[in-house]
Design a protein around this motif. Structure first.
Motif, short mmCIF file in Angstrom:
data_model
loop_
_atom_site.label_atom_id
_atom_site.label_comp_id
_atom_site.label_asym_id
_atom_site.label_seq_id
_atom_site.Cartn_x
_atom_site.Cartn_y
_atom_site.Cartn_z
N MET A 173 0.21 13.82 5.59
CA MET A 173 -0.16 13.40 6.94
C MET A 173 -1.49 12.66 6.94
N ALA A 174 -2.50 13.34 6.28
CA ALA A 174 -3.83 12.73 6.20
C ALA A 174 -3.77 11.45 5.37
N HIS A 175 -3.03 11.51 4.35
CA HIS A 175 -2.87 10.37 3.46
C HIS A 175 -2.27 9.17 4.21
N GLU A 176 -1.23 9.45 5.00
CA GLU A 176 -0.59 8.41 5.80
C GLU A 176 -1.58 7.76 6.77
N LEU A 177 -2.40 8.64 7.40
CA LEU A 177 -3.38 8.12 8.37
C LEU A 177 -4.41 7.19 7.73
N ILE A 178 -4.87 7.62 6.52
CA ILE A 178 -5.83 6.79 5.78
C ILE A 178 -5.22 5.41 5.54
N GLU A 179 -3.95 5.41 5.12
CA GLU A 179 -3.27 4.13 4.87
C GLU A 179 -3.17 3.29 6.13
N LYS A 180 -2.83 4.00 7.23
CA LYS A 180 -2.66 3.32 8.50
C LYS A 180 -3.98 2.67 8.96
N ILE A 181 -5.05 3.47 8.80
CA ILE A 181 -6.37 2.96 9.22
C ILE A 181 -6.79 1.79 8.33
N THR A 182 -6.51 1.91 7.02
CA THR A 182 -6.86 0.84 6.09
C THR A 182 -6.10 -0.45 6.44
N GLU A 183 -4.81 -0.29 6.76
CA GLU A 183 -4.00 -1.44 7.12
C GLU A 183 -4.53 -2.06 8.41
N PHE A 184 -4.86 -1.16 9.37
CA PHE A 184 -5.45 -1.63 10.63
C PHE A 184 -6.72 -2.45 10.37
N GLU A 185 -7.54 -1.92 9.47
CA GLU A 185 -8.81 -2.59 9.16
C GLU A 185 -8.55 -3.98 8.57
N ASN A 186 -7.60 -4.04 7.64
CA ASN A 186 -7.30 -5.34 7.01
C ASN A 186 -6.81 -6.37 8.02
N LEU A 187 -5.84 -5.94 8.85
CA LEU A 187 -5.27 -6.87 9.82
C LEU A 187 -6.30 -7.31 10.86
N SER A 188 -7.04 -6.30 11.38
CA SER A 188 -7.97 -6.67 12.46
C SER A 188 -9.15 -7.50 11.94
N SER A 189 -9.63 -7.19 10.72
CA SER A 189 -10.76 -8.01 10.23
C SER A 189 -10.32 -9.46 10.02
N LYS A 190 -9.06 -9.66 9.57
CA LYS A 190 -8.55 -11.04 9.44
C LYS A 190 -8.50 -11.71 10.80
N ALA A 191 -7.97 -10.96 11.79
CA ALA A 191 -7.83 -11.53 13.14
C ALA A 191 -9.19 -11.92 13.70
N ILE A 192 -10.17 -11.02 13.46
CA ILE A 192 -11.52 -11.31 13.97
C ILE A 192 -12.06 -12.60 13.34
N GLN A 193 -11.89 -12.73 12.00
CA GLN A 193 -12.45 -13.89 11.31
C GLN A 193 -11.71 -15.17 11.65
N ASN A 194 -10.45 -15.02 12.12
CA ASN A 194 -9.70 -16.22 12.52
C ASN A 194 -9.94 -16.62 13.97
#
Ligand code: 2NL
Length: 342
Positions: free
Chosen positions: A1-22
């Protein structure tokens, strides 16, 4: 469960940081900030699921989520700075003044046609060896009349309607008083010309109360009418800038004897005869004569030793004939549609 959340947050970070920079505008960036980090934003939605975790996991994921939030905040801030910089640069570029452009083409103006002829006349006489002299526009009765052999109560005074000043002065009715001043100061040989403004109490279609004359005087031993004719002919040829004939008709002036009116070839028909010259082929252009001994006497020049010629011309008339101007009043109206043509 915790592991899944970490992945989810990491994915969120990757997508949103790209969106911000674009993001390309500050408004878009603000929308993204609400979408990702706002109270109802995506990260908040993820953190809502934290309640299902054990306290240890909650602590670990909570800290991770906060790190992510801080990272994204930092990316938001630096993107905001970049976009603001770009906006300033865009404004500078769009508002830049091009200092290499030519200045607005202001109209230069030009010399009044009368003054062009005035200047040309002065130049011609200077090149012929004449001095240029000036005198006062307010004269005394003596210089304007008496010294020129026009005594008080003499009918010759009727030829000119004169302005008088309250102090008893006379607005000069011709430039001749200048010649009297010069002959008082200098002795022959004298070769001088007096250009300037003169005044007569006259105002109609062909007369203005103020107008311009140019008057030449040459005094020396042995000066005769032939010299006068030569200088008059040459002056007219140069001022009209064309070949023309002259003829001298006997006339009267109080200050010359003999006196003559000068006619020149009609500049409109070249002597063939037209409406302007009344079919004669000739135009009257100036008056002249040999200086009267009575004038010499007033300035103490011995008329047994010296003789001289003088001639006077109206500059308005010369200018009108030279340029084909048919109305004297155009000179004084200062209408640029007229003035621009010269
Ligand atoms: C005209 C005629 C003239 C003179 C001016 C003159 C001056 C002196 C002595 C003798 Cl001091 N003469 N000047 C002579 C003849 C004619 O002007 O119609 N002017 C517009």
């Amino acid at each position: 469960m915790a592991h899944e959340l970490i992945e989810k947050i990491t994915e969120f970070e990757n997508l949103s940081s790209k969106a911000i920079q674009n993001s390309s505008t500050l408004a878009d960036l603000q929308d993204l900030r609400v979408k990702f980090l706002g109270k109802k934003g995506e990260l908040t939605q993820i953190l809502k699921t934290l309640g299902k975790l054990s306290p240890d996991e909650r602590k670990e994921i909570g800290a991770f989520a906060n790190q992510t939030k801080d990272k994204l905040s930092g990316i938001f801030d630096s993107q905001e700075i970049e976009l603001k910089k770009a906006e300033v640069n865009r404004l500078i570029a769009s508002q830049k003044q091009d200092v290499t452009l030519n200045a607005y083409p202001y109209a230069q103006g030009s010399k009044h046609p009368l003054i062009q002829v005035y200047d040309l006349s002065v130049k011609i006489f200077r090149e012929l060896g004449f001095d240029i002299a000036e005198g006062p526009e307010i004269e005394t009765d003596y210089y304007n009349f008496e010294a020129l052999n026009i005594p008080a109560n003499h009918p010759a005074r009727d030829m000119q309607d004169t302005f008088y000043t309250a102090e008893g002065g006379v607005l000069r009715t011709h430039t001749s008083p200048v010649q009297i001043h010069v002959m008082e100061e200098q002795k022959p040989p004298i070769a001088m010309v007096a250009p300037g403004v003169v005044y007569r109490c006259d105002s109609d279609q062909t007369h203005t109360p103020m107008f311009h004359q140019i008057e030449a005087l040459l005094v020396d031993k042995g000066i005769h009418f032939g010299h006068l004719k030569a200088v008059v002919q040459e002056f007219l040829r140069l001022v009209f800038e064309r070949d023309l004939q002259t003829r001298f008709r006997p006339s009267f002036f109080p200050f010359t004897e003999p006196s003559a009116e000068v006619d020149m070839t009609c500049v409109f028909c070249n002597g063939d005869g037209c409406r302007v010259c009344k079919k004669t082929g000739w135009l009257e252009i100036m008056g002249c004569g040999m200086v009267d001994p009575a004038v010499f006497k007033h300035v103490n020049i011995d008329s047994e030793v010296y003789s001289g010629f003088a001639f006077g011309a109206g500059l308005e008339r010369i200018t009108m004939l030279k340029y084909g101007i048919n109305d004297l009043r155009l000179f004084f109206e200062n209408d640029v549609r007229f003035l621009n043509q010269f």
